[in-house]
Design an enzyme around this catalytic site. Sequence first.
Site, short mmCIF file in Angstrom:
data_model
loop_
_atom_site.label_atom_id
_atom_site.label_comp_id
_atom_site.label_asym_id
_atom_site.label_seq_id
_atom_site.Cartn_x
_atom_site.Cartn_y
_atom_site.Cartn_z
N GLY A 12 32.75 70.35 35.69
CA GLY A 12 33.22 70.34 36.89
C GLY A 12 32.60 71.01 38.18
CG MET A 90 30.90 62.92 30.28
SD MET A 90 29.37 62.64 31.26
CE MET A 90 28.24 62.22 29.91
CB ILE A 92 31.66 52.74 30.46
CG1 ILE A 92 30.32 53.50 29.63
CG2 ILE A 92 31.28 51.41 30.99
CD1 ILE A 92 29.26 53.50 30.70
CG ASN A 107 28.52 57.49 38.61
OD1 ASN A 107 29.16 58.81 38.19
ND2 ASN A 107 27.51 57.20 38.11
CG HIS A 109 22.73 58.45 36.87
ND1 HIS A 109 23.30 58.53 35.52
CD2 HIS A 109 21.34 58.22 36.50
CE1 HIS A 109 22.30 58.49 34.73
NE2 HIS A 109 21.00 58.20 35.25
CD GLU A 142 32.47 43.05 36.77
OE1 GLU A 142 32.49 42.51 35.72
OE2 GLU A 142 33.18 42.40 37.60
N GLY A 143 28.37 47.03 36.18
CA GLY A 143 27.22 47.44 35.20
C GLY A 143 27.33 49.08 35.01
CG ASP A 145 24.62 55.09 35.25
OD1 ASP A 145 25.55 55.58 36.10
OD2 ASP A 145 24.08 55.53 34.21
C1 GRF Z 1 26.31 66.09 36.21
O1 GRF Z 1 24.80 66.03 35.70
C2 GRF Z 1 26.48 64.43 36.75
O2 GRF Z 1 25.36 64.00 37.11
C3 GRF Z 1 26.40 63.81 35.40
O3 GRF Z 1 27.20 64.87 34.44
C4 GRF Z 1 26.89 66.08 35.03
C5 GRF Z 1 28.37 66.55 35.17
O4 GRF Z 1 28.39 67.93 35.50
N1 GRF Z 1 27.28 62.33 35.17
P1 GRF Z 1 29.46 68.96 36.06
O5 GRF Z 1 30.85 68.49 35.30
O6 GRF Z 1 30.03 68.02 37.53
O7 GRF Z 1 29.25 70.17 36.39
#
Ligand code: GRF
Length: 201
Positions: A12, A90, A92, A107, A109, A142-143, A145
């Site tokens: 987080g 984590m 989809i 989101n 990424h 819907e995809g 990322d």
């Molecule tokens: C980050 O690198 C984010 O881009 C990816 O997962 C990680 C999450 O980190 N999707 P955190 O839980 O916000 O520290």
Amino acid sequence: MRKIGVLVSGRGSNLQAIMDRIADGYLPLEIAVVISDKADAFALERAARAGIKTVVAERKGCASKEEFEAKINDALTAAGCELVVLAGFMRILSGAFVNQWHHKIINIHPALLPSFPGLHGQGQAVAYGVKFSGCTVHFVDEGTDSGPIILQKVVPVLDDDTEDTLADRILVQEHIAMPEALKLWAEGKLQIDGRKVKVLA
Ligand code: GRF
């Protein structure tokens, strides 16, 4: 104040960055609920410490993906959220969920999309040998990322980088990028036109 819900799965640190920028007055937003698909996510502790409502929705506790997502949807709706922020979430989300929240899910990424989507964006960048990588904040479609890009931050990839050292460098930028994108959203400055997101002055 516009209300957002944040979905998390782990430590987080992106949630923390959003909380910090709300606390210092940069972000005119309220986090109405933090929802985790992992009961032991450290993100839940961060939220609880800040007095934010938390909900645990574990996939294994639900009979189906529909039930799991309905639980998340109910928590977001009950809290009055206008926007869903995926901050290290984590899983989809299904097309049905994404359509319910059309253009209302953001989101982050850890790569420069459309390069290196999916898991281990940082490791993929190191393995490929690119000289620059970074992070991307985007609306979710819907995809995987693949939705319209709001903003990106670039970092160099060094010769001796590992997945972890690059991830650390990118994370610093993630903590800047997500609040910046949320501020633009909160101020009504994001206009979506097909794949393109225009930032209004
Ligand atoms: C980050 O690198 C984010 O881009 C990816 O997962 C990680 C999450 O980190 N999707 P955190 O839980 O916000 O520290």
